[in-house]
Design a protein around this motif. Structure first.
Motif, mmCIF file in Angstrom:
data_model
loop_
_atom_site.group_PDB
_atom_site.id
_atom_site.type_symbol
_atom_site.label_atom_id
_atom_site.label_comp_id
_atom_site.label_asym_id
_atom_site.label_seq_id
_atom_site.Cartn_x
_atom_site.Cartn_y
_atom_site.Cartn_z
ATOM 1 N N VAL A 183 0.843 -1.197 0.000
ATOM 2 C CA VAL A 183 0.000 0.000 0.000
ATOM 3 C C VAL A 183 0.873 1.239 0.000
ATOM 4 C CG1 VAL A 183 -1.996 -1.054 1.158
ATOM 5 C CG2 VAL A 183 -0.186 0.007 2.526
ATOM 6 N N GLU A 184 0.308 2.324 -0.503
ATOM 7 C CA GLU A 184 0.949 3.630 -0.466
ATOM 8 C C GLU A 184 0.046 4.601 0.283
ATOM 9 O OE1 GLU A 184 2.996 5.522 -3.977
ATOM 10 O OE2 GLU A 184 1.331 6.966 -3.799
ATOM 11 N N LEU A 185 0.618 5.362 1.209
ATOM 12 C CA LEU A 185 -0.130 6.385 1.934
ATOM 13 C C LEU A 185 -0.004 7.711 1.197
ATOM 14 C CD1 LEU A 185 0.935 5.506 5.600
ATOM 15 C CD2 LEU A 185 -1.145 4.810 4.393
ATOM 16 N N HIS A 186 -1.135 8.323 0.895
ATOM 17 C CA HIS A 186 -1.158 9.582 0.144
ATOM 18 C C HIS A 186 -1.005 10.741 1.132
ATOM 19 C CE1 HIS A 186 -1.762 12.495 -2.828
ATOM 20 N NE2 HIS A 186 -2.911 12.118 -3.363
ATOM 21 N N ALA A 187 0.241 11.177 1.304
ATOM 22 C CA ALA A 187 0.552 12.279 2.224
ATOM 23 C C ALA A 187 0.977 13.511 1.455
ATOM 24 C CB ALA A 187 1.643 11.848 3.211
ATOM 25 N N ALA A 188 0.395 13.705 0.263
ATOM 26 C CA ALA A 188 0.750 14.817 -0.619
ATOM 27 C C ALA A 188 -0.501 15.600 -1.008
ATOM 28 C CB ALA A 188 1.450 14.273 -1.866
ATOM 29 N N LEU A 220 0.813 11.071 10.697
ATOM 30 C CA LEU A 220 1.344 10.254 9.608
ATOM 31 C C LEU A 220 2.170 9.098 10.147
ATOM 32 C CD1 LEU A 220 2.073 9.599 6.666
ATOM 33 C CD2 LEU A 220 3.916 11.287 6.835
ATOM 34 N N LEU A 221 3.054 9.357 11.093
ATOM 35 C CA LEU A 221 3.966 8.310 11.557
ATOM 36 C C LEU A 221 3.244 7.247 12.371
ATOM 37 C CD1 LEU A 221 7.084 10.491 12.383
ATOM 38 C CD2 LEU A 221 6.635 9.120 10.334
ATOM 39 N N GLU A 222 2.197 7.635 13.093
ATOM 40 C CA GLU A 222 1.397 6.619 13.776
ATOM 41 C C GLU A 222 0.686 5.717 12.774
ATOM 42 O OE1 GLU A 222 0.340 8.859 18.030
ATOM 43 O OE2 GLU A 222 -1.242 8.539 16.541
ATOM 44 N N VAL A 223 0.193 6.313 11.684
ATOM 45 C CA VAL A 223 -0.445 5.503 10.649
ATOM 46 C C VAL A 223 0.582 4.597 9.982
ATOM 47 C CG1 VAL A 223 -1.605 5.568 8.415
ATOM 48 C CG2 VAL A 223 -2.341 7.111 10.245
ATOM 49 N N VAL A 224 1.767 5.116 9.696
ATOM 50 C CA VAL A 224 2.815 4.284 9.100
ATOM 51 C C VAL A 224 3.100 3.081 9.987
ATOM 52 C CG1 VAL A 224 5.271 4.195 8.518
ATOM 53 C CG2 VAL A 224 3.871 6.122 7.746
ATOM 54 N N ASP A 225 3.258 3.308 11.283
ATOM 55 C CA ASP A 225 3.526 2.196 12.205
ATOM 56 C C ASP A 225 2.414 1.154 12.140
ATOM 57 O OD1 ASP A 225 5.932 3.247 13.129
ATOM 58 O OD2 ASP A 225 5.001 4.290 14.817
ATOM 59 N N ALA A 226 1.172 1.623 12.131
ATOM 60 C CA ALA A 226 0.032 0.706 12.134
ATOM 61 C C ALA A 226 -0.067 -0.070 10.824
ATOM 62 C CB ALA A 226 -1.257 1.486 12.392
ATOM 63 N N VAL A 262 10.712 13.613 8.251
ATOM 64 C CA VAL A 262 9.855 12.516 7.811
ATOM 65 C C VAL A 262 10.668 11.452 7.090
ATOM 66 C CG1 VAL A 262 7.994 11.903 6.215
ATOM 67 C CG2 VAL A 262 7.715 13.845 7.750
ATOM 68 N N ALA A 263 11.589 11.855 6.221
ATOM 69 C CA ALA A 263 12.419 10.886 5.506
ATOM 70 C C ALA A 263 13.202 10.002 6.478
ATOM 71 C CB ALA A 263 13.382 11.607 4.562
ATOM 72 N N GLU A 264 13.784 10.631 7.500
ATOM 73 C CA GLU A 264 14.536 9.857 8.490
ATOM 74 C C GLU A 264 13.630 8.896 9.245
ATOM 75 O OE1 GLU A 264 17.553 10.675 12.251
ATOM 76 O OE2 GLU A 264 16.026 12.161 11.743
ATOM 77 N N GLN A 265 12.471 9.370 9.667
ATOM 78 C CA GLN A 265 11.559 8.540 10.440
ATOM 79 C C GLN A 265 10.976 7.393 9.611
ATOM 80 O OE1 GLN A 265 10.899 8.737 13.809
ATOM 81 N NE2 GLN A 265 12.624 10.167 13.745
ATOM 82 N N LEU A 266 10.693 7.648 8.351
ATOM 83 C CA LEU A 266 10.190 6.582 7.494
ATOM 84 C C LEU A 266 11.245 5.505 7.294
ATOM 85 C CD1 LEU A 266 8.218 8.576 4.745
ATOM 86 C CD2 LEU A 266 7.325 7.496 6.828
ATOM 87 N N GLY A 267 12.500 5.915 7.183
ATOM 88 C CA GLY A 267 13.575 4.951 7.040
ATOM 89 C C GLY A 267 13.695 4.043 8.253
ATOM 90 N N ARG A 268 13.490 4.598 9.420
ATOM 91 C CA ARG A 268 13.553 3.798 10.648
ATOM 92 C C ARG A 268 12.419 2.791 10.748
ATOM 93 N NH1 ARG A 268 15.016 8.189 15.446
ATOM 94 N NH2 ARG A 268 17.058 8.825 14.625
ATOM 95 N N ARG A 269 11.345 3.043 10.018
ATOM 96 C CA ARG A 269 10.141 2.219 10.136
ATOM 97 C C ARG A 269 10.013 1.169 9.034
ATOM 98 N NH1 ARG A 269 9.257 6.796 12.971
ATOM 99 N NH2 ARG A 269 7.622 6.736 14.581
ATOM 100 N N GLY A 270 11.022 1.017 8.218
ATOM 101 C CA GLY A 270 10.981 -0.024 7.193
ATOM 102 C C GLY A 270 10.088 0.292 6.018
#
Length: 401
Positions: A183-188, A220-226, A262-270
């Motif tokens: 899936v892709e999250l639309h954050a744009a 956004l980051l909570e949704v990414v984690d979930a 955001v780029a750094e945090q997304l990288g940490r989350r796989g």
């Protein structure tokens, strides 16, 4: 340097080339039998996506995670059983022809109109600030579909934002159940995630408020984690449009800080990839929006690349092989997305590889018409020996060739 036509391993997902078909809303859904069904994917959509399965990666049109996220008429969802059955038709057809497909999940937030929301309720947003000057495809006072000005949103309560995290997780689980590869999250583009991330628009004072970068990106980051928990690492992407103003987004002096964080945090989350979009013009609607020829500063993109170990997809304005390959040659991006060329060229990857001419679509068929006209009636182009001898082209279905 890698070629546009070389395969690419996107985490656990093997792509046969580096060409991406990005999300493009086409408004070809069917109405469900029940009010709770929402707008439903159908056989026609399955044919459309299956025709384009030679792309390395297909990312579907934006898809509603629940009824409250339905800001535009005739856009599909993934929250009802009928919608899930419809999307199963799509994934089956794409996989039948060897394709890979991710589902784009969105919530439009304030970019909505009450005529397409349950019980005529108001849109919801990060605050009560309306998207002045923007419009959405909805019902007018006479019931006819057309472009309507966005309405004033109701600010989401803190508990509603937290509940929305679970809503996205459920949507991702539904997508996995019906066979999507990710899936892709639309954050744009000024939709709900970006509304939270914008430090000018987000004037909240709760834990999702805009004072600190950690807070305005928390949603956004909570949704990414979930969602990563549902689908697994390497199967979730995020679309971003730094410095974009589409959706009446105010210019944000902290965009660079937010993007790098955001780029750094997304990288940490796989997260598998960041999908970067050109800026869209701030005025108009889906039919009138145009891409501006603006890229991120290469130095800024290089900094983000150093922080994010996944792939970068570059989207917007690519119409030929030469410009796409030049972008890959910079080493700053890994995959190239071609948007509008995919409308009239279902076999775009083959056309680019062999230098075959590209067809053009009638723009009036992009969004607001039903049926196959301008949607599934574009033939693939295959040049055979007989055609070469005759100086003409054979038009065939590339999937069965």
């Amino acid at each position: 340097m890698p070629s546009l036509f070389h395969p690419y391993d996107l985490g656990p997902v093997h792509l046969k080339n580096r060409i991406v078909m990005p999300p493009m809303t086409r408004t070809r859904t069917s109405e469900g039998d029940l009010p709770t069904d929402g707008d439903v994917p159908n056989d026609l959509m399955a044919t459309y996506y299956g025709q384009r399965a030679s792309a390395g990666l297909i990312v579907t049109e934006a898809t509603d995670v629940d009824q409250s996220s339905h800001g535009y008429a005739r856009t599909p969802g993934i929250h009802s059983e009928a919608q899930m059955q419809g999307w199963r038709l799509v994934t089956d057809d794409v996989h039948r022809y060897g394709g890979t497909i991710f589902l784009q999940l969105w919530h439009v937030g304030r970019m909505a109109h009450s005529s397409v929301l349950p019980n005529g309720q108001a849109p919801v947003g990060v605050t009560a600030q309306r998207a002045e000057g923007s419009s959405v495809f909805a019902h007018g006072p006479d019931g006819r579909l057309g472009y309507m000005p966005t309405e004033t949103p109701r600010p989401l309560r803190t508990d509603e934002v937290s509940a929305m995290v679970r809503t996205f997780a459920k949507a991702a689980a539904n997508a996995k159940q019906v066979g999507f590869d990710g899936v892709e999250l639309h954050a744009a583009n000024g939709y709900l995630f970006e509304q939270f991330m914008n430090s000018v628009l987000n004037t909240r004072t709760d834990r999702y408020g805009g004072g600190r970068v950690e807070d305005r990106t928390r949603f956004l980051l909570e949704v990414v984690d979930a969602v990563v928990a549902e689908f697994g690492p390497g199967r979730v992407g995020v679309r971003l449009s730094p410095f974009g103003t589409y959706g009446s987004m105010p210019a944000d002096p902290l965009t660079e800080e937010t993007f790098l964080y955001v780029a750094e945090q997304l990288g940490r989350r796989g997260v598998a990839y960041i999908h970067l979009l050109y800026e869209l013009t701030p005025d108009g609607n889906m039919e009138t929006a145009e891409f501006k020829p603006r890229h991120l500063d290469p130095a800024l993109l290089a900094r983000a690349r150093a922080m994010f170990p996944g792939a970068f997809i570059w989207c917007g304005g690519f119409t030929d092989r030469e410009r796409a390959q030049a972008a890959l040659d910079t080493g700053l991006v890994d995959l190239i997305a071609f948007g509008r060329p995919y409308i009239a060229n279902p076999d775009l990857a083959e056309r680019l590889k062999h230098g075959w001419p590209l067809a053009e679509a009638d723009r009036s068929t992009y969004y607001t018409r039903h049926g196959e006209a301008g949607y599934t009636d574009f033939p693939a182009y295959l040049l055979g020996s007989a055609a070469r001898d005759a100086g003409s082209a054979h038009l065939v279905d590339i999937r069965s060739a």
